[in-house]
Design a protein around this motif. Sequence first.
Motif, PDB file in Angstrom:
ATOM      1  N   UNK A  35     -81.323 -12.468  11.233  1.00 23.21           N
ATOM      2  CA  UNK A  35     -80.656 -13.262  10.192  1.00 23.21           C
ATOM      3  C   UNK A  35     -80.979 -12.625   8.847  1.00 23.21           C
ATOM      4  N   UNK A  36     -79.937 -12.289   8.091  1.00 20.78           N
ATOM      5  CA  UNK A  36     -80.149 -11.736   6.752  1.00 20.78           C
ATOM      6  C   UNK A  36     -80.474 -10.257   6.729  1.00 20.78           C
ATOM      7  N   UNK A  37     -80.322  -9.588   7.846  1.00 19.15           N
ATOM      8  CA  UNK A  37     -80.554  -8.144   7.929  1.00 19.15           C
ATOM      9  C   UNK A  37     -79.910  -7.637   9.199  1.00 19.15           C
ATOM     10  N   UNK A  38     -79.988  -6.332   9.439  1.00 19.69           N
ATOM     11  CA  UNK A  38     -79.414  -5.785  10.672  1.00 19.69           C
ATOM     12  C   UNK A  38     -80.222  -4.576  11.113  1.00 19.69           C
TER      13      UNK A  38
ATOM     14  N   UNK B 297     -77.906  -6.358   5.537  1.00 18.56           N
ATOM     15  CA  UNK B 297     -76.789  -6.889   6.326  1.00 18.56           C
ATOM     16  C   UNK B 297     -75.467  -6.470   5.700  1.00 18.56           C
ATOM     17  N   UNK B 298     -74.419  -6.483   6.498  1.00 18.76           N
ATOM     18  CA  UNK B 298     -73.080  -6.193   5.998  1.00 18.76           C
ATOM     19  C   UNK B 298     -72.572  -7.425   5.248  1.00 18.76           C
ATOM     20  N   UNK B 299     -71.635  -7.248   4.301  1.00 17.78           N
ATOM     21  CA  UNK B 299     -71.114  -8.402   3.554  1.00 17.78           C
ATOM     22  C   UNK B 299     -70.558  -9.484   4.489  1.00 17.78           C
ATOM     23  N   UNK B 300     -70.920 -10.712   4.206  1.00 23.75           N
ATOM     24  CA  UNK B 300     -70.419 -11.906   4.917  1.00 23.75           C
ATOM     25  C   UNK B 300     -70.843 -11.971   6.394  1.00 23.75           C
ATOM     26  N   UNK B 301     -71.789 -11.115   6.807  1.00 24.09           N
ATOM     27  CA  UNK B 301     -72.298 -11.175   8.193  1.00 24.09           C
ATOM     28  C   UNK B 301     -73.757 -11.607   8.134  1.00 24.09           C
ATOM     29  N   UNK B 302     -74.003 -12.858   8.515  1.00 24.40           N
ATOM     30  CA  UNK B 302     -75.364 -13.388   8.395  1.00 24.40           C
ATOM     31  C   UNK B 302     -76.220 -13.036   9.614  1.00 24.40           C
ATOM     32  N   UNK B 303     -75.614 -13.134  10.821  1.00 22.31           N
ATOM     33  CA  UNK B 303     -76.378 -12.885  12.058  1.00 22.31           C
ATOM     34  C   UNK B 303     -75.862 -11.632  12.757  1.00 22.31           C
ATOM     35  N   UNK B 304     -76.780 -10.781  13.208  1.00 22.85           N
ATOM     36  CA  UNK B 304     -76.406  -9.587  13.968  1.00 22.85           C
ATOM     37  C   UNK B 304     -77.324  -9.445  15.172  1.00 22.85           C
ATOM     38  N   UNK B 305     -76.809  -8.926  16.293  1.00 30.72           N
ATOM     39  CA  UNK B 305     -77.666  -8.777  17.481  1.00 30.72           C
ATOM     40  C   UNK B 305     -78.804  -7.787  17.217  1.00 30.72           C
ATOM     41  N   UNK B 306     -79.983  -8.141  17.672  1.00 32.54           N
ATOM     42  CA  UNK B 306     -81.121  -7.217  17.613  1.00 32.54           C
ATOM     43  C   UNK B 306     -81.029  -6.296  18.826  1.00 32.54           C
ATOM     44  N   UNK B 307     -81.629  -5.117  18.765  1.00 31.75           N
ATOM     45  CA  UNK B 307     -81.602  -4.245  19.953  1.00 31.75           C
ATOM     46  C   UNK B 307     -82.491  -4.812  21.055  1.00 31.75           C
ATOM     47  N   UNK B 308     -82.361  -4.272  22.250  1.00 32.79           N
ATOM     48  CA  UNK B 308     -83.326  -4.603  23.296  1.00 32.79           C
ATOM     49  C   UNK B 308     -84.704  -4.185  22.806  1.00 32.79           C
ATOM     50  N   UNK B 309     -85.721  -4.924  23.218  1.00 31.35           N
ATOM     51  CA  UNK B 309     -87.080  -4.616  22.769  1.00 31.35           C
ATOM     52  C   UNK B 309     -88.026  -4.529  23.958  1.00 31.35           C
ATOM     53  N   UNK B 310     -88.932  -3.593  23.861  1.00 25.52           N
ATOM     54  CA  UNK B 310     -90.007  -3.463  24.847  1.00 25.52           C
ATOM     55  C   UNK B 310     -91.261  -4.063  24.234  1.00 25.52           C
ATOM     56  N   UNK B 311     -91.694  -5.182  24.788  1.00 27.67           N
ATOM     57  CA  UNK B 311     -92.956  -5.791  24.372  1.00 27.67           C
ATOM     58  C   UNK B 311     -94.067  -5.034  25.102  1.00 27.67           C
ATOM     59  N   UNK B 312     -94.787  -4.209  24.355  1.00 23.79           N
ATOM     60  CA  UNK B 312     -95.809  -3.342  24.941  1.00 23.79           C
ATOM     61  C   UNK B 312     -97.191  -3.955  24.697  1.00 23.79           C
ATOM     62  N   UNK B 313     -97.844  -4.474  25.738  1.00 26.62           N
ATOM     63  CA  UNK B 313     -99.187  -5.041  25.535  1.00 26.62           C
ATOM     64  C   UNK B 313    -100.222  -3.932  25.380  1.00 26.62           C
TER      65      UNK B 313
END
Length: 283
Positions: free
Chosen positions: A199-202, A213-229
């Motif tokens: 939200x508020x970034x991309x 963020x792009x103009x007028x686009x509040x939500x953008x998909x985040x990439x897949x993430x690897x949670x590395x312990x």
Amino acid sequence: GGRGAVGGAGKDAAVDAVAADVLSKLPKPFDLAEAEVKYPVLFEESMNTVLCQELFKYNRLINTISSSLVSLRKAIKGLVVMSSELDELSNQIFFGIIPSMWLKKSYGSLKPMAGYFTDLLKRIDFFESWLKTAPPTVFWLSGFFFTHAFTTGAKQNFARRYTIPIDAVDFDQLMLTKDVSGYTKKPKDGVYTYGLFFEGGRWNKKTEFLDERMPKVLFTPAPLMWFVPMKMKDIPPRSHYNCPVYKTSDRRGILATTGHSTNFVCFIRVPIKETDNQAHWVM
């Protein structure tokens, strides 16, 4: 009053049609006995316990939706008394609001009722596939009732495998470049995840940094993430924004004993340019 009026009859017919439609599409509860046999409690695999807990919670929600709609349809037909709870349920269905009766047993959601139900069916599909076939190689992070149990389970697996106290373990997050179909084997440690939004970034795929963020686009998909312990002391230093993750875009919630809102999930270390300041990304 007014239930006997023509308008009331029209409303009752509309609500009854929605209730019938939802009941026809709502799957049966999960077979918990099957889950406990197929995914027994194991010291080395905490995800089995996480799955069984999730199925229990989804069953409670499925049963609540089913029983409430069966009772409402009977009340509309005049077979049982239209209680104040059923009247409220009827009004909320008519106006497309998630019924408060369901939300008491549900994960948080700010969607209208139609979107909520579509999302619920996708969540049930995700866990049905896990139960019937195998654990996914990429987990739908936002599909869990209790995300903390899932992330704790991933830490616990790591801590037990390498005999490290779980209190000394935390996650680094690596942003991945492929989509879900690109990962057919699970990582040796940690979990691949999808389903978050910025939200508020991309996420800039080319630079692999957080970007405006792009103009007028509040939500953008985040990439897949690897949670590395890893051991906390081993987490590599790098330019990042400690991005808070919330269950819904409404960040409010009851303050838990951790000092965070109950809507808060965790922080994610999102890479930023070395010239960027953490404070720039704080909303």
